[in-house]
Design a protein around this motif. Structure first.
Motif, PDB file in Angstrom:
ATOM      1  N   ILE A  17     -17.159   9.917  -8.064  1.00  0.00           N
ATOM      2  CA  ILE A  17     -15.930  10.306  -8.764  1.00  0.00           C
ATOM      3  C   ILE A  17     -15.037   9.085  -8.982  1.00  0.00           C
ATOM      4  N   GLY A  18     -14.913   8.263  -7.962  1.00  0.00           N
ATOM      5  CA  GLY A  18     -14.075   7.063  -8.067  1.00  0.00           C
ATOM      6  C   GLY A  18     -14.582   6.106  -9.134  1.00  0.00           C
ATOM      7  N   SER A  19     -15.890   5.878  -9.169  1.00  0.00           N
ATOM      8  CA  SER A  19     -16.433   4.954 -10.173  1.00  0.00           C
ATOM      9  C   SER A  19     -16.299   5.535 -11.576  1.00  0.00           C
ATOM     10  N   THR A  20     -16.430   6.833 -11.730  1.00  0.00           N
ATOM     11  CA  THR A  20     -16.243   7.473 -13.040  1.00  0.00           C
ATOM     12  C   THR A  20     -14.796   7.325 -13.493  1.00  0.00           C
ATOM     13  N   LEU A  21     -13.855   7.534 -12.572  1.00  0.00           N
ATOM     14  CA  LEU A  21     -12.440   7.383 -12.919  1.00  0.00           C
ATOM     15  C   LEU A  21     -12.115   5.945 -13.306  1.00  0.00           C
ATOM     16  N   LEU A  22     -12.653   4.989 -12.572  1.00  0.00           N
ATOM     17  CA  LEU A  22     -12.424   3.583 -12.902  1.00  0.00           C
ATOM     18  C   LEU A  22     -13.002   3.234 -14.271  1.00  0.00           C
ATOM     19  N   ALA A  23     -14.206   3.716 -14.550  1.00  0.00           N
ATOM     20  CA  ALA A  23     -14.833   3.447 -15.844  1.00  0.00           C
ATOM     21  C   ALA A  23     -14.029   4.086 -16.977  1.00  0.00           C
ATOM     22  N   ASP A  24     -13.558   5.310 -16.775  1.00  0.00           N
ATOM     23  CA  ASP A  24     -12.736   5.978 -17.786  1.00  0.00           C
ATOM     24  C   ASP A  24     -11.429   5.240 -18.025  1.00  0.00           C
ATOM     25  N   ALA A  26     -10.875   2.015 -17.564  1.00  0.00           N
ATOM     26  CA  ALA A  26     -11.178   0.770 -18.274  1.00  0.00           C
ATOM     27  C   ALA A  26     -11.430   1.050 -19.758  1.00  0.00           C
ATOM     28  N   ARG A  27     -12.149   2.104 -20.071  1.00  0.00           N
ATOM     29  CA  ARG A  27     -12.428   2.472 -21.459  1.00  0.00           C
ATOM     30  C   ARG A  27     -11.123   2.853 -22.172  1.00  0.00           C
ATOM     31  N   TRP A  28     -10.272   3.595 -21.480  1.00  0.00           N
ATOM     32  CA  TRP A  28      -8.986   3.999 -22.062  1.00  0.00           C
ATOM     33  C   TRP A  28      -8.136   2.767 -22.391  1.00  0.00           C
ATOM     34  N   ARG A  29      -8.086   1.797 -21.472  1.00  0.00           N
ATOM     35  CA  ARG A  29      -7.291   0.581 -21.702  1.00  0.00           C
ATOM     36  C   ARG A  29      -7.838  -0.222 -22.877  1.00  0.00           C
TER      37      ARG A  29
END
Length: 156
Positions: A17-24, A26-29
């Motif tokens: 979950i943490g890695s998915t949130l971080l990836a999301d 980064a993509r959002w930024r």
């Protein structure tokens, strides 16, 4: 029941979950930066294009033969007003960083100087003095283009 299996599963879920949130995030930024860069590019292109149209229309109005007193001035002022450069300028001043606003304001100031010259009819359109003023405007436009490139590259 073995607690290590349950703890390992829970830890794996948290990491996932943490890695998915971080990836999301980064993509959002990255998407936000891309949208911002595209919006700025559109604003900059619009304002420089409107400035150019104002210049060309004012020059054409000044070059036309005018028989009535004040006709040249009215024609040049109408050409400036109809170009839409004031609206584009305001958009740029609101949305652009201060450094870019200053650069675009410099171009606008040289354009307004040309408007005054074209409206007055002095100096004549073929005079060296007018050519100097046109060159000053052209240099301001080139400086704005260079600043725009730097700003858009920084936004990457």
């Amino acid at each position: 029941m073995d607690w290590t299996t349950l703890a390992g599963t829970a830890l794996g879920a948290l990491v996932g979950i943490g890695s998915t949130l971080l990836a999301d995030r980064a993509r959002w930024r990255r998407d936000l930066a891309d949208r911002t860069r595209q919006e700025r590019r559109q604003i900059y292109v619009t304002v420089l294009t409107k400035y150019r149209l104002a210049y060309e229309d004012m020059y054409a109005a000044a070059a036309a033969r005018h028989t009535e007193d004040g006709a040249r001035e009215a024609s040049v002022q109408e050409a400036f007003r109809a170009s839409g450069c004031d609206e584009a300028r305001e958009t740029a001043l609101i949305c652009a960083p201060q450094e870019m606003s200053d650069v675009l304001e410099n171009v606008y100031a040289t354009l307004r100087e040309l408007q005054d010259v074209f409206a007055a009819g002095e100096p004549p359109l073929d005079s060296p003095e007018l050519q100097e003023r046109r060159l000053k405007h052209a240099k301001a436009v080139w400086a704005a283009r260079a600043a725009i490139r730097r700003d858009l590259e920084r936004a990457v």
